[in-house]
Design a protein around this motif. Structure first.
Motif, PDB file in Angstrom:
ATOM      1  N   UNK A  76      18.347 102.969  25.822  1.00 53.56           N
ATOM      2  CA  UNK A  76      18.735 103.827  24.283  1.00 53.56           C
ATOM      3  C   UNK A  76      18.909 102.440  23.265  1.00 53.56           C
ATOM      4  N   UNK A  77      19.363 101.454  23.657  1.00 50.36           N
ATOM      5  CA  UNK A  77      18.735 100.452  22.860  1.00 50.36           C
ATOM      6  C   UNK A  77      17.259  99.237  23.255  1.00 50.36           C
ATOM      7  N   UNK A  78      17.283 100.121  23.760  1.00 48.37           N
ATOM      8  CA  UNK A  78      15.441  99.741  23.798  1.00 48.37           C
ATOM      9  C   UNK A  78      14.576 100.702  22.874  1.00 48.37           C
ATOM     10  N   UNK A  79      14.750 101.944  23.140  1.00 49.32           N
ATOM     11  CA  UNK A  79      14.685 102.876  22.156  1.00 49.32           C
ATOM     12  C   UNK A  79      14.763 102.536  20.299  1.00 49.32           C
ATOM     13  N   UNK A  80      15.901 101.776  20.072  1.00 52.30           N
ATOM     14  CA  UNK A  80      16.290 101.226  18.980  1.00 52.30           C
ATOM     15  C   UNK A  80      15.138  99.698  18.833  1.00 52.30           C
ATOM     16  N   UNK A  81      14.541  99.408  20.372  1.00 48.59           N
ATOM     17  CA  UNK A  81      14.073  98.502  19.598  1.00 48.59           C
ATOM     18  C   UNK A  81      13.390  98.418  18.911  1.00 48.59           C
ATOM     19  N   UNK A  82      12.542  99.076  19.891  1.00 49.26           N
ATOM     20  CA  UNK A  82      10.646  99.784  19.903  1.00 49.26           C
ATOM     21  C   UNK A  82      10.840 100.312  18.598  1.00 49.26           C
ATOM     22  N   UNK A  83      11.860 101.182  17.566  1.00 45.06           N
ATOM     23  CA  UNK A  83      12.073 102.067  16.090  1.00 45.06           C
ATOM     24  C   UNK A  83      11.921 100.709  15.285  1.00 45.06           C
ATOM     25  N   UNK A  84      12.680  99.632  15.364  1.00 47.87           N
ATOM     26  CA  UNK A  84      12.206  98.902  14.336  1.00 47.87           C
ATOM     27  C   UNK A  84      11.600  97.966  14.547  1.00 47.87           C
TER      28      UNK A  84
END
Length: 233
Positions: free
Chosen positions: A8-16
């Motif tokens: 989930x953290x990686x998804x957020x990093x990607x989204x950012x």
């Protein structure tokens, strides 16, 4: 953080928009032993999505595929991983050519997984060699669906979800058979197989779902998404 939290953290990093950091995390998660259950689904899907936006992510995915290919002689089970990665890359030719290079025993083990790529590359003769009796394959798939349907209660959300998943898997096999027969020029057999794909299904609700999928491919997946959305709403 546990594996799900890291993903989930990686998804957020990607989204950012922090693509390189997301790539490093997806790569690490793919090789993480604790992420084995997620690596070819959520992790790879996220990595492939990043690859559409960030060329180094695609290059890294190709490098991973090539590394696993080099390890294949010592770890034959990696063919499945390579095939899934190639599906995400849209490189079905790589799967096809890799399959052609396999020893016969290993090719037999992986033929079902490779068949869509083989047929996509137009080699229906090779595909028919590894699926010589497509009508029998269809009958076995229908038998399995009928057995699974007997265990599902479609009056519940869980039962309907199971039914749709089973129908999705079944119609995937049906499509494989129809593509093979049509690709071999046996259109009459394909027409008969299409009718049998419906008539062999015993439960009326499952049969209706199969017919709907054959009439409008994608119907089952849409229904699965709609059902999931209704549960989470």
């Amino acid at each position: 953080m546990d594996i799900v939290q890291r993903l989930e953290s990686a998804w957020q990093t990607h989204a950012d928009g922090h693509f390189e950091a997301a790539l490093q995390e997806y790569s690490a998660l793919f090789d993480e032993a604790d992420a084995a259950a997620l690596r070819l689904s959520y992790v790879l899907a996220a990595w492939a999505k990043l690859a559409e936006e960030y060329l180094p992510a695609r290059q890294a995915l190709v490098a991973l595929r090539d590394r696993l290919t080099a390890e294949l002689p010592a770890a034959p089970q990696l063919f499945h991983d390579i095939r899934v990665i190639n599906d995400k890359l849209g490189d079905l030719q790589n799967t096809y050519h890799l399959f052609q290079s396999l020893p016969e025993a290993l090719a037999q083990q992986n033929a079902r997984a490779a068949l869509p790529s083989i047929m996509a590359c137009g080699d229906f003769e090779l595909a028919r060699r590894y699926l010589p009796h497509p009508e029998h394959h269809l009958a076995l798939a229908a038998m399995q669906l009928n057995e699974l349907k007997n265990k599902a209660n479609v009056l519940t959300t869980e039962g309907m979800a199971e039914l749709l998943a089973d129908v999705f898997n079944y119609t995937t096999e049906v499509a494989l058979v129809l593509d093979l027969l049509n690709g071999c020029g046996d259109t009459a057999a394909a027409a008969i197989a299409r009718q049998q794909a419906v008539s062999l299904v015993q439960a009326p609700e499952a049969r209706a779902c199969v017919q709907a999928e054959l009439d409008a491919p994608g119907t089952t997946l849409d229904a699965m998404v709609e059902l999931q959305n209704s549960v989470t709403a």
